[in-house]
Write an enzyme that holds these catalytic residues in place. Structure first.
Site, PDB file in Angstrom:
ATOM      1  N   CYS A   2       0.837  -1.200   0.000  1.00 57.23           N
ATOM      2  CA  CYS A   2       0.000   0.000   0.000  1.00 57.23           C
ATOM      3  C   CYS A   2       0.873   1.251   0.000  1.00 57.23           C
ATOM      4  O   CYS A   2       2.013   1.228   0.439  1.00 57.23           O
ATOM      5  CB  CYS A   2      -0.868   0.022   1.241  1.00 57.23           C
ATOM      6  N   ARG A  27       4.585   0.122  -7.215  1.00 60.83           N
ATOM      7  CA  ARG A  27       4.598  -0.877  -6.147  1.00 60.83           C
ATOM      8  C   ARG A  27       3.424  -1.841  -6.243  1.00 60.83           C
ATOM      9  O   ARG A  27       3.388  -2.846  -5.530  1.00 60.83           O
ATOM     10  CB  ARG A  27       4.543  -0.171  -4.789  1.00 60.83           C
ATOM     11  N   TRP A  74      -3.131  -2.371  -1.442  1.00 59.82           N
ATOM     12  CA  TRP A  74      -2.812  -3.705  -1.959  1.00 59.82           C
ATOM     13  C   TRP A  74      -3.437  -4.660  -0.954  1.00 59.82           C
ATOM     14  O   TRP A  74      -2.980  -4.746   0.184  1.00 59.82           O
ATOM     15  CB  TRP A  74      -1.295  -3.861  -2.030  1.00 59.82           C
ATOM     16  N   ASN A  98      -1.084   1.458   6.280  1.00 62.34           N
ATOM     17  CA  ASN A  98      -0.284   0.395   5.670  1.00 62.34           C
ATOM     18  C   ASN A  98       0.059  -0.603   6.774  1.00 62.34           C
ATOM     19  O   ASN A  98       0.365  -0.177   7.892  1.00 62.34           O
ATOM     20  CB  ASN A  98       1.039   0.938   5.120  1.00 62.34           C
ATOM     21  N   GLY A  99       0.077  -1.876   6.467  1.00 62.85           N
ATOM     22  CA  GLY A  99       0.452  -2.883   7.467  1.00 62.85           C
ATOM     23  C   GLY A  99      -0.740  -3.751   7.847  1.00 62.85           C
ATOM     24  O   GLY A  99      -1.745  -3.807   7.131  1.00 62.85           O
ATOM     25  N   GLU A 479      17.292 -23.756  -5.772  1.00 62.91           N
ATOM     26  CA  GLU A 479      16.884 -22.347  -5.830  1.00 62.91           C
ATOM     27  C   GLU A 479      18.095 -21.438  -6.077  1.00 62.91           C
ATOM     28  O   GLU A 479      18.014 -20.483  -6.855  1.00 62.91           O
ATOM     29  CB  GLU A 479      16.168 -21.975  -4.516  1.00 62.91           C
ATOM     30  N   LYS A 483      18.336 -18.979  -9.276  1.00 61.73           N
ATOM     31  CA  LYS A 483      18.540 -17.527  -9.130  1.00 61.73           C
ATOM     32  C   LYS A 483      19.710 -17.073  -9.981  1.00 61.73           C
ATOM     33  O   LYS A 483      19.629 -16.084 -10.688  1.00 61.73           O
ATOM     34  CB  LYS A 483      18.830 -17.223  -7.674  1.00 61.73           C
ATOM     35  N   GLU A 486      18.874 -17.209 -13.693  1.00 62.44           N
ATOM     36  CA  GLU A 486      17.884 -16.209 -14.103  1.00 62.44           C
ATOM     37  C   GLU A 486      18.491 -14.832 -14.348  1.00 62.44           C
ATOM     38  O   GLU A 486      18.136 -14.174 -15.305  1.00 62.44           O
ATOM     39  CB  GLU A 486      16.824 -16.034 -12.996  1.00 62.44           C
ATOM     40  N   HIS A 502      27.355 -39.535  -8.552  1.00 63.13           N
ATOM     41  CA  HIS A 502      26.682 -40.330  -9.587  1.00 63.13           C
ATOM     42  C   HIS A 502      26.680 -39.617 -10.944  1.00 63.13           C
ATOM     43  O   HIS A 502      25.870 -39.954 -11.806  1.00 63.13           O
ATOM     44  CB  HIS A 502      25.241 -40.635  -9.146  1.00 63.13           C
ATOM     45  N   LYS A 601       7.364 -11.793 -15.069  1.00 60.12           N
ATOM     46  CA  LYS A 601       7.047 -11.923 -13.642  1.00 60.12           C
ATOM     47  C   LYS A 601       5.897 -12.909 -13.425  1.00 60.12           C
ATOM     48  O   LYS A 601       5.927 -13.731 -12.524  1.00 60.12           O
ATOM     49  CB  LYS A 601       6.702 -10.547 -13.059  1.00 60.12           C
TER      50      LYS A 601
END
Ligand code: AGP
Length: 606
Positions: A2, A27, A74, A98-99, A479, A483, A486, A502, A601
């Site tokens: 937000c 945002r 948001w 916000n929060g 991961e 990363k 990417e 192996h 995204k």
């Protein structure tokens, strides 16, 4: 996330508020609104959708006045809708927030019992009711806000305006960012400096536990008890683009640094320390009926699901399978009434995952979505939704969305474990305490970028990397490799450490950096043996290990030490140096980190 803006001065507030909100659009948000006051009569105009929709509404319903607050929302509590948009007005009080108010449910019940009528599903409206009640018989807005702050728990940045005290805004901060902008005969308040940078560069960053009374004539900062905090303004020298990134070079780096806060937000309202349990509000699962859990997800969310498999099997002893969503329906899966399908998606829009959910539902399985975006297509398609509250992630490479998914997995596993009676109250208590301690430990890691930056310079010209991990560190190895691929376009493989012999061992020579996840734990000795196998072949070993490990230094070329935590939660810490390594390698190579080539995204094609 937000966005907040407030203005007090001599100019018309609405264009300034809209201009500020426009700077926060990047945002992400799903509704917007303003409350503008003219001689003590405020008018709220708000609606679901983008700022253009709000501007159109304002043409029909103008909001004149020289004091005002504006917000882009948001959604967290309550779906995106006109009614849930901010500002919330109760009597003379307008509030933006916000929060997350952690104890919103208890307060709502209490206020409803005392006759309060609610017009939204939000936690924010509760604060407007509290202030309105605290203001009865008084005109002192700051005192009423102070009294109301004593009732709420959670993370917040509030800005409150009262028709009884024209020309005043009262703002308060705990965890969510808040900044005051100082003008000439006018002042501003905002969640981000970006929103006010075109108006002023003279700002005061509001600290935790501080309140600010903002008038055109001046600004007073106090603590929540009213004790004045003298503050010197700072002059911002960032460009508007730098400011959007919070002074960081890229959104990805900003989001890496936001992780401690994001994880704290995932935990808000979910931990019941009194009963050593997890609260899954609004998710009414009959755990006794679950015979098997099947996670479906793609990419980074798939790696979070693999960690989820370890957690659920270890803590709840329910059998788990993990499927790539893009493969799920093509293998003609067999589902039964005892199956719970858990669809994990940061964006909540991934088409492969949606199709897998459709297949699961067709076969009669119940579906729980773990999503970062409220009311996205995936949580709407599912039977139940758990939101991670990481805030919008702008960098294409997922960071804070991933760590908050891992926290969601831990909460889910503890929730199940308590209900299957496989997790003792004592162990649950320990794990919950460790979860609460995570943001501080995460902050320590993300703030120690200098070492990782110099390692990135040393290893950044390699043409390939290998990442190794055992147990729940194996998905983290995957991961780490994802990363790096990417954003730096360097080929990287993630492997279960025991699998190295192996096949991939053939790749090892002095040119292949091998990143080994070696935190304290049951696999430590075995991982050290794998590490020795790499070094015996002249491979370069970069180990991630637990602080206090005296031996690892003699087994690796470089070591990144991280704080200790419970074994089950280690992936949430070990992934941080890998995200940072990828970031700094990519930065060293000069790639387009926030928008890597060929990637999107939200992947809304099959
Ligand atoms: C993460 O860095 C990636 N951009 C990608 O793998 C992503 O996790 C995947 O596309 C799934 O997206 P989702 O979580 O939004 O469903």
């Amino acid at each position: 996330m937000c966005g907040i803006i407030g203005y007090v001065g001599a100019r018309q507030a609405t264009p300034i508020l809209i201009g500020g909100l426009r700077k926060l659009e990047y945002r992400g948000y799903d509704s917007a609104g303003v409350s503008v006051s003219s001689s003590g009569a405020s008018k709220v105009v708000r609606c679901r959708g983008k700022l253009a929709a709000l501007e159109e509404k304002l043409l029909k319903e103008p909001a004149p006045g020289t004091t005002g607050i504006g917000h882009t929302r948001w959604a967290t509590h309550g779906r995106p809708s006109d009614e849930n948009s901010h500002p919330h007005k109760v009597g003379p009080i307008s509030v933006i927030h916000n929060g997350i108010i952690e104890n919103h449910r208890a307060l709502r019940n209490e206020l409803a019992a005392a006759g309060a009528k609610f017009s939204s599903e939000t936690d924010t409206e509760i604060f407007a009711h509290l202030v309105e009640r605290a203001l009865v018989g008084s005109a002192d807005l700051a005192a009423a806000v102070r009294k109301s702050l004593a009732r709420v728990r959670g993370s917040f940045a509030f800005v409150v305006m009262s028709d009884k005290e024209p020309g005043t805004l009262v703002a308060a901060k705990n965890s969510s960012p808040l900044v005051v902008g100082l003008g000439d005969g006018e002042n501003f308040v905002a969640s981000d400096v970006t929103a006010i940078l075109s108006e002023t560069r003279k700002v005061i960053f509001v600290d935790e536990g501080e309140m600010v009374v903002v008038k055109a004539s001046g600004v007073v900062v106090t603590d929540f008890e009213g004790k004045v905090h003298p503050r010197e303004p700072k002059i911002i020298t960032w460009s508007a683009v730098q400011a959007e990134k919070g002074g960081f070079k890229h959104y990805m780096l900003k989001e890496i640094h936001e992780q401690p806060r994001a994880v704290a937000d995932t935990l808000v309202g979910r931990i019941d320390l009194e009963h050593d349990d997890v609260l899954f509000d609004g998710i009414d699962l009959d755990v006794t009926k679950i015979k098997r859990i099947i996670f479906i997800a793609c990419g980074t969310s798939y790696h979070a699901s693999m960690v989820g498999e370890f957690l659920v099997e270890a803590l709840a002893r329910i059998p788990v399978e993990v499927d790539l969503a893009s493969e799920f329906r093509y293998r003609d899966p067999i589902l039964g009434p005892g199956d719970l399908v858990v669809a994990v998606s940061q964006s909540g829009e991934t088409l492969d995952t949606m199709e897998a959910i459709r297949e699961a539902k067709k076969q009669g399985a119940k579906v729980l979505a773990i999503s970062n975006v409220v009311e996205a297509s995936i949580p709407r398609l599912a039977d139940y939704a758990f939101y991670t509250h990481a805030g919008p992630e702008i960098g294409v490479a997922s960071t804070k969305a991933f760590t908050t998914q891992l926290v969601a997995m831990a909460l889910f596993a503890i929730y199940l474990g308590r209900r299957t009676n496989k997790l003792s109250k004592e162990r649950a208590r320990d794990l919950l305490a460790e979860l609460v301690a995570l943001p501080t430990k995460m902050r320590e890691i993300v703030e120690s970028g200098a070492q990782i930056q110099s390692l990135a310079r040393r290893y950044g010209s390699a043409i390939g990397f290998l990442f190794l991990g055992r147990g729940s560190q194996y998905p983290i190895a995957l991961e780490g490799a994802l990363k790096l691929k990417e954003i730096s376009y360097i080929h990287a493989e993630g492997y279960a450490a025991g699998e190295m012999k192996h096949g991939p061992i053939a790749l090892i020579d002095e040119n292949l950096p091998v990143v080994v996840l070696a935190p304290r734990g049951p696999y430590y000795e075995k991982v050290v043996s794998n590490l020795a196998e790499v070094r015996a072949r002249q491979g370069k070993v970069l180990a991630v290990a637990t602080r206090g490990d005296q031996d690892i230094g003699s087994n690796a070329d470089d070591v990144i030490l991280i704080p200790d935590t419970a074994l089950e939660l280690q992936p949430i810490l070990t992934v941080l140096p890998l995200q940072m390594l990828s970031y700094y390698v990519a930065d060293f190579k000069g790639t387009d980190i926030d928008q890597p080539r060929n990637l999107a995204k939200s992947v809304t094609v099959e």
